[in-house]
Design a protein around this motif. Structure first.
Motif, PDB file in Angstrom:
ATOM      1  N   VAL A 164      -8.701  75.058 -94.984  1.00 46.05           N
ATOM      2  CA  VAL A 164      -8.786  74.202 -96.192  1.00 46.05           C
ATOM      3  C   VAL A 164      -9.528  75.126 -97.291  1.00 46.05           C
ATOM      4  CG1 VAL A 164      -9.712  72.287 -97.068  1.00 46.05           C
ATOM      5  CG2 VAL A 164      -8.724  72.295 -94.741  1.00 46.05           C
ATOM      6  N   TRP A 165      -9.094  75.169 -98.244  1.00 46.95           N
ATOM      7  CA  TRP A 165      -9.685  75.856 -99.730  1.00 46.95           C
ATOM      8  C   TRP A 165      -9.849  74.730-100.662  1.00 46.95           C
ATOM      9  CZ3 TRP A 165      -5.523  78.419 -97.041  1.00 46.95           C
ATOM     10  CH2 TRP A 165      -5.975  79.390 -96.441  1.00 46.95           C
ATOM     11  N   TRP A 166     -10.743  75.027-101.491  1.00 42.44           N
ATOM     12  CA  TRP A 166     -10.984  74.192-102.960  1.00 42.44           C
ATOM     13  C   TRP A 166     -10.134  74.995-103.955  1.00 42.44           C
ATOM     14  CZ3 TRP A 166     -12.688  69.564-103.407  1.00 42.44           C
ATOM     15  CH2 TRP A 166     -13.501  68.889-102.519  1.00 42.44           C
ATOM     16  N   LYS A 167      -9.629  74.299-104.803  1.00 43.81           N
ATOM     17  CA  LYS A 167      -8.736  74.904-105.933  1.00 43.81           C
ATOM     18  C   LYS A 167      -9.853  76.200-106.482  1.00 43.81           C
ATOM     19  CE  LYS A 167      -6.844  74.215-110.380  1.00 43.81           C
ATOM     20  NZ  LYS A 167      -6.768  73.474-111.490  1.00 43.81           N
ATOM     21  N   ALA A 168     -10.905  75.822-106.827  1.00 47.46           N
ATOM     22  CA  ALA A 168     -11.773  76.837-107.400  1.00 47.46           C
ATOM     23  C   ALA A 168     -11.907  78.076-106.560  1.00 47.46           C
ATOM     24  CB  ALA A 168     -13.231  76.354-107.609  1.00 47.46           C
ATOM     25  N   GLU A 169     -11.518  78.171-105.246  1.00 46.51           N
ATOM     26  CA  GLU A 169     -11.711  79.130-104.429  1.00 46.51           C
ATOM     27  C   GLU A 169     -10.447  80.119-104.459  1.00 46.51           C
ATOM     28  OE1 GLU A 169     -15.035  77.545-101.180  1.00 46.51           O
ATOM     29  OE2 GLU A 169     -12.940  76.915-101.036  1.00 46.51           O
ATOM     30  N   ALA A 170      -9.427  79.412-104.949  1.00 50.51           N
ATOM     31  CA  ALA A 170      -7.951  80.018-104.636  1.00 50.51           C
ATOM     32  C   ALA A 170      -7.590  80.648-106.195  1.00 50.51           C
ATOM     33  CB  ALA A 170      -7.225  78.904-104.406  1.00 50.51           C
ATOM     34  N   TRP A 171      -6.668  81.398-106.004  1.00 49.09           N
ATOM     35  CA  TRP A 171      -6.289  82.147-107.464  1.00 49.09           C
ATOM     36  C   TRP A 171      -4.702  82.364-107.344  1.00 49.09           C
ATOM     37  CZ3 TRP A 171      -8.735  84.524-103.520  1.00 49.09           C
ATOM     38  CH2 TRP A 171      -8.358  85.522-102.605  1.00 49.09           C
ATOM     39  N   LEU A 172      -4.573  82.598-108.617  1.00 49.50           N
ATOM     40  CA  LEU A 172      -2.836  82.847-108.554  1.00 49.50           C
ATOM     41  C   LEU A 172      -2.586  84.449-108.572  1.00 49.50           C
ATOM     42  CD1 LEU A 172      -1.854  80.473-111.347  1.00 49.50           C
ATOM     43  CD2 LEU A 172      -1.583  80.249-108.718  1.00 49.50           C
ATOM     44  N   GLU A 173      -1.398  85.013-108.050  1.00 52.84           N
ATOM     45  CA  GLU A 173      -0.787  86.165-108.198  1.00 52.84           C
ATOM     46  C   GLU A 173       0.779  86.059-108.471  1.00 52.84           C
ATOM     47  OE1 GLU A 173      -1.775  88.794-104.822  1.00 52.84           O
ATOM     48  OE2 GLU A 173      -3.952  88.701-105.208  1.00 52.84           O
ATOM     49  N   GLU A 174       1.169  87.274-108.780  1.00 50.75           N
ATOM     50  CA  GLU A 174       2.753  87.027-109.040  1.00 50.75           C
ATOM     51  C   GLU A 174       3.460  87.146-107.649  1.00 50.75           C
ATOM     52  OE1 GLU A 174       4.690  87.030-111.987  1.00 50.75           O
ATOM     53  OE2 GLU A 174       3.106  86.756-113.072  1.00 50.75           O
TER      54      GLU A 174
END
Length: 68
Positions: free
Chosen positions: A46-56
């Motif tokens: 489980v991750w918080w949105k703030a701990e995640a990021w976007l990549e191509e």
């Protein structure tokens, strides 16, 4: 499309959550938890949105090898 990425808490390496999303849509999401199975260790994290990021998103354009 972008892929939501997070870090495996056991291996410390970045992993794909398998979630594809447009950047504009992702930015409008509330601060929420993301649940996904980790391809590195096989556990659900489980991750918080703030701990995640976007990549191509990367798609393999190599055709499948012929099967016998």
């Amino acid at each position: 499309m972008k892929i939501v990425m997070a870090r495996c808490p056991y291996r410390g390496q970045p992993v794909s959550t398998g979630i594809e999303i447009e950047e504009a849509t992702y930015s409008r999401l509330p601060e929420t938890l993301i649940l996904s199975r980790c391809p590195l260790c096989g556990l659900e994290h489980v991750w918080w949105k703030a701990e995640a990021w976007l990549e191509e998103a990367r798609y393999d354009s190599t055709p499948d090898a012929p099967r016998d």
